[in-house]
Design a protein around this motif. Sequence first.
Motif, PDB file in Angstrom:
ATOM      1  N   PHE A 188       0.789  -1.055  -0.131  1.00  0.00           N
ATOM      2  CA  PHE A 188      -0.056  -0.220  -0.224  1.00  0.00           C
ATOM      3  C   PHE A 188       1.186   1.359   0.575  1.00  0.00           C
ATOM      4  O   PHE A 188       1.408   1.451   1.157  1.00  0.00           O
ATOM      5  CB  PHE A 188      -0.481   0.030   0.797  1.00  0.00           C
ATOM      6  N   LYS A 189       0.705   2.040  -0.878  1.00  0.00           N
ATOM      7  CA  LYS A 189       1.330   2.917  -1.018  1.00  0.00           C
ATOM      8  C   LYS A 189       1.037   4.796  -0.923  1.00  0.00           C
ATOM      9  O   LYS A 189      -0.011   4.739  -1.696  1.00  0.00           O
ATOM     10  CB  LYS A 189       2.411   2.982  -2.292  1.00  0.00           C
ATOM     11  N   GLY A 190       1.156   4.674   0.282  1.00  0.00           N
ATOM     12  CA  GLY A 190       0.331   6.826   0.638  1.00  0.00           C
ATOM     13  C   GLY A 190       1.246   7.233   0.048  1.00  0.00           C
ATOM     14  O   GLY A 190       2.151   7.856  -0.112  1.00  0.00           O
ATOM     15  N   THR A 191       0.015   8.212  -0.938  1.00  0.00           N
ATOM     16  CA  THR A 191       0.192   9.335  -1.431  1.00  0.00           C
ATOM     17  C   THR A 191      -0.166  11.131  -0.686  1.00  0.00           C
ATOM     18  O   THR A 191      -0.837  10.503  -0.036  1.00  0.00           O
ATOM     19  CB  THR A 191       1.108   8.863  -2.901  1.00  0.00           C
ATOM     20  N   LYS A 192       0.415  11.865  -2.063  1.00  0.00           N
ATOM     21  CA  LYS A 192      -0.450  12.579  -1.721  1.00  0.00           C
ATOM     22  C   LYS A 192      -1.732  12.719  -2.533  1.00  0.00           C
ATOM     23  O   LYS A 192      -3.005  13.994  -2.702  1.00  0.00           O
ATOM     24  CB  LYS A 192       0.079  14.216  -1.617  1.00  0.00           C
ATOM     25  N   VAL A 193      -1.449  11.982  -3.571  1.00  0.00           N
ATOM     26  CA  VAL A 193      -3.253  11.982  -4.915  1.00  0.00           C
ATOM     27  C   VAL A 193      -3.744  10.899  -4.206  1.00  0.00           C
ATOM     28  O   VAL A 193      -2.671   9.814  -4.104  1.00  0.00           O
ATOM     29  CB  VAL A 193      -3.239  12.006  -5.815  1.00  0.00           C
ATOM     30  N   ASP A 194      -5.155  10.584  -4.973  1.00  0.00           N
ATOM     31  CA  ASP A 194      -5.720   9.218  -4.432  1.00  0.00           C
ATOM     32  C   ASP A 194      -5.648   8.165  -5.375  1.00  0.00           C
ATOM     33  O   ASP A 194      -6.322   7.857  -6.375  1.00  0.00           O
ATOM     34  CB  ASP A 194      -7.103   9.877  -4.601  1.00  0.00           C
ATOM     35  N   GLY A 195      -4.298   8.253  -6.116  1.00  0.00           N
ATOM     36  CA  GLY A 195      -4.363   6.837  -7.628  1.00  0.00           C
ATOM     37  C   GLY A 195      -3.024   7.418  -8.728  1.00  0.00           C
ATOM     38  O   GLY A 195      -2.691   8.885  -7.798  1.00  0.00           O
ATOM     39  N   VAL A 196      -3.333   6.464  -9.205  1.00  0.00           N
ATOM     40  CA  VAL A 196      -2.173   6.717 -10.244  1.00  0.00           C
ATOM     41  C   VAL A 196      -2.857   7.193 -11.503  1.00  0.00           C
ATOM     42  O   VAL A 196      -3.983   7.334 -12.217  1.00  0.00           O
ATOM     43  CB  VAL A 196      -1.503   5.312 -11.044  1.00  0.00           C
ATOM     44  N   TYR A 197      -2.235   8.988 -11.568  1.00  0.00           N
ATOM     45  CA  TYR A 197      -2.836   9.404 -13.318  1.00  0.00           C
ATOM     46  C   TYR A 197      -1.568   8.769 -14.260  1.00  0.00           C
ATOM     47  O   TYR A 197      -0.823   9.006 -14.143  1.00  0.00           O
ATOM     48  CB  TYR A 197      -3.133  10.764 -12.927  1.00  0.00           C
ATOM     49  N   ASP A 198      -2.377   9.750 -15.839  1.00  0.00           N
ATOM     50  CA  ASP A 198      -1.263   9.732 -16.590  1.00  0.00           C
ATOM     51  C   ASP A 198      -0.645  10.453 -16.653  1.00  0.00           C
ATOM     52  O   ASP A 198      -0.128  10.963 -17.254  1.00  0.00           O
ATOM     53  CB  ASP A 198      -2.672   9.907 -17.590  1.00  0.00           C
ATOM     54  N   ALA A 232       8.242  -6.234  -8.061  1.00  0.00           N
ATOM     55  CA  ALA A 232       6.572  -6.196  -7.781  1.00  0.00           C
ATOM     56  C   ALA A 232       5.801  -6.958  -9.309  1.00  0.00           C
ATOM     57  O   ALA A 232       5.283  -8.600  -8.430  1.00  0.00           O
ATOM     58  CB  ALA A 232       5.769  -5.534  -7.773  1.00  0.00           C
ATOM     59  N   ARG A 233       6.778  -7.036 -10.276  1.00  0.00           N
ATOM     60  CA  ARG A 233       5.626  -7.775 -11.699  1.00  0.00           C
ATOM     61  C   ARG A 233       6.599  -9.206 -11.496  1.00  0.00           C
ATOM     62  O   ARG A 233       4.992 -10.597 -11.979  1.00  0.00           O
ATOM     63  CB  ARG A 233       6.284  -7.033 -12.869  1.00  0.00           C
ATOM     64  N   ASP A 234       7.314  -9.587 -11.161  1.00  0.00           N
ATOM     65  CA  ASP A 234       7.944 -10.755 -11.110  1.00  0.00           C
ATOM     66  C   ASP A 234       7.663 -11.553 -10.199  1.00  0.00           C
ATOM     67  O   ASP A 234       7.637 -12.747  -9.891  1.00  0.00           O
ATOM     68  CB  ASP A 234      10.008 -10.717 -10.946  1.00  0.00           C
ATOM     69  N   ASN A 235       7.567 -10.750  -9.034  1.00  0.00           N
ATOM     70  CA  ASN A 235       6.192 -12.041  -8.326  1.00  0.00           C
ATOM     71  C   ASN A 235       5.109 -11.278  -7.559  1.00  0.00           C
ATOM     72  O   ASN A 235       3.897 -12.054  -6.564  1.00  0.00           O
ATOM     73  CB  ASN A 235       6.905 -11.488  -6.832  1.00  0.00           C
ATOM     74  N   ASN A 236       4.390 -11.378  -9.184  1.00  0.00           N
ATOM     75  CA  ASN A 236       2.819 -10.933  -9.349  1.00  0.00           C
ATOM     76  C   ASN A 236       2.216 -10.076  -7.606  1.00  0.00           C
ATOM     77  O   ASN A 236       1.449 -10.840  -6.863  1.00  0.00           O
ATOM     78  CB  ASN A 236       1.904 -12.443  -9.337  1.00  0.00           C
ATOM     79  N   LEU A 237       3.627  -9.212  -7.362  1.00  0.00           N
ATOM     80  CA  LEU A 237       3.233  -8.515  -5.980  1.00  0.00           C
ATOM     81  C   LEU A 237       2.084  -7.432  -6.087  1.00  0.00           C
ATOM     82  O   LEU A 237       3.065  -6.399  -6.574  1.00  0.00           O
ATOM     83  CB  LEU A 237       4.512  -8.189  -5.434  1.00  0.00           C
ATOM     84  N   PRO A 238       1.009  -7.117  -5.715  1.00  0.00           N
ATOM     85  CA  PRO A 238      -0.047  -5.661  -5.954  1.00  0.00           C
ATOM     86  C   PRO A 238       0.493  -4.599  -5.631  1.00  0.00           C
ATOM     87  O   PRO A 238       0.661  -4.759  -3.914  1.00  0.00           O
ATOM     88  CB  PRO A 238      -1.752  -6.633  -6.028  1.00  0.00           C
ATOM     89  N   ILE A 239       0.662  -3.498  -6.369  1.00  0.00           N
ATOM     90  CA  ILE A 239       0.235  -2.254  -5.552  1.00  0.00           C
ATOM     91  C   ILE A 239      -0.577  -1.622  -5.772  1.00  0.00           C
ATOM     92  O   ILE A 239      -0.913  -1.323  -6.469  1.00  0.00           O
ATOM     93  CB  ILE A 239       1.800  -1.773  -6.008  1.00  0.00           C
ATOM     94  N   ILE A 240      -1.074  -1.484  -3.866  1.00  0.00           N
ATOM     95  CA  ILE A 240      -2.463  -0.183  -4.217  1.00  0.00           C
ATOM     96  C   ILE A 240      -1.831   1.068  -3.348  1.00  0.00           C
ATOM     97  O   ILE A 240      -1.302   1.403  -3.000  1.00  0.00           O
ATOM     98  CB  ILE A 240      -3.343  -0.706  -3.010  1.00  0.00           C
ATOM     99  N   VAL A 241      -1.603   2.342  -4.708  1.00  0.00           N
ATOM    100  CA  VAL A 241      -1.899   3.751  -4.873  1.00  0.00           C
ATOM    101  C   VAL A 241      -2.903   4.293  -3.982  1.00  0.00           C
ATOM    102  O   VAL A 241      -4.009   4.026  -4.648  1.00  0.00           O
ATOM    103  CB  VAL A 241      -1.440   4.314  -5.904  1.00  0.00           C
ATOM    104  N   PHE A 242      -2.699   4.966  -2.178  1.00  0.00           N
ATOM    105  CA  PHE A 242      -4.072   5.562  -2.453  1.00  0.00           C
ATOM    106  C   PHE A 242      -3.593   7.237  -1.745  1.00  0.00           C
ATOM    107  O   PHE A 242      -2.887   6.887  -1.701  1.00  0.00           O
ATOM    108  CB  PHE A 242      -4.561   4.780  -1.573  1.00  0.00           C
TER     109      PHE A 242
END
Length: 249
Positions: free
Chosen positions: A170-180, A216-226
């Motif tokens: 779980f990656k806590g940031t200043k924005v609510d997700g990943v943007y383009d 993360a990809r090589d180990n199929n570990l999800p990353i959740i950005v919030f």
Amino acid sequence: MTADAVNSDTSESETKFNRVLLKISGEALMGDQGFGLHPPTVERIANEVKSVHDLGVEICMVIGGGNIFRGLQGSAQGMERTTADYMGMLATVMNALAMQSALEGLGVFTRVISAIPMDQVCEPYIRRRAVRHLEKKRVCIFAAGTGNPYFTTDTAATLRANEMRCEAIFKGTKVDGVYDKDPAKHDDAVRYENVSYDECLQKRLGVMDASAIALARDNNLPIIVFSLDEPGGFRGILAGKGTYTRVGG
């Protein structure tokens, strides 16, 4: 919200995630300051962690050191890169100790575990011992990155999450997700609900550095950005509520 609804959220969280890693930047501890630690902000984040810990979820943490010293910036100003990176690692230990103090002030047993041995202030990294701490419901804060220069705390977070067999980062940031594109600079920025590891790498979306995404990809570990700035956000995301972006998995 009714008591039944709260119990439902708790049950859902416990079955969906049993062990997670929370990655936050050092800048998240600055609050509105331009440098250093802002104790009320540290305490607010500690309360977020405690609210999830109270659900029975086992929690690891990795905190960056950019609020105190950033190795890349030191290197850019003429400092030898390896030395600068080691200084950055020491900054992460300082942040980890501050978070440990805040968590234990709330009654949450916590261990700071450093990749660079410094026995007088924290434990050295021993994987099996760290796993045992988690099993005993202690929060483990992994400090000093991987212990090696040229690797960021993003890579350290992905490495430790894999070693601890966490179910997600779980990656806590200043924005609510990943943007383009940067939502602070572009009003038409679009948020992704889900995005693949490869797309993050190809489009350089800035979720984490490339080596962390690849690991993360090589180990199929999800990353959740919030967004860590939203009160109750960490607990809400674990219960499947709120706004976030899921990377891979």
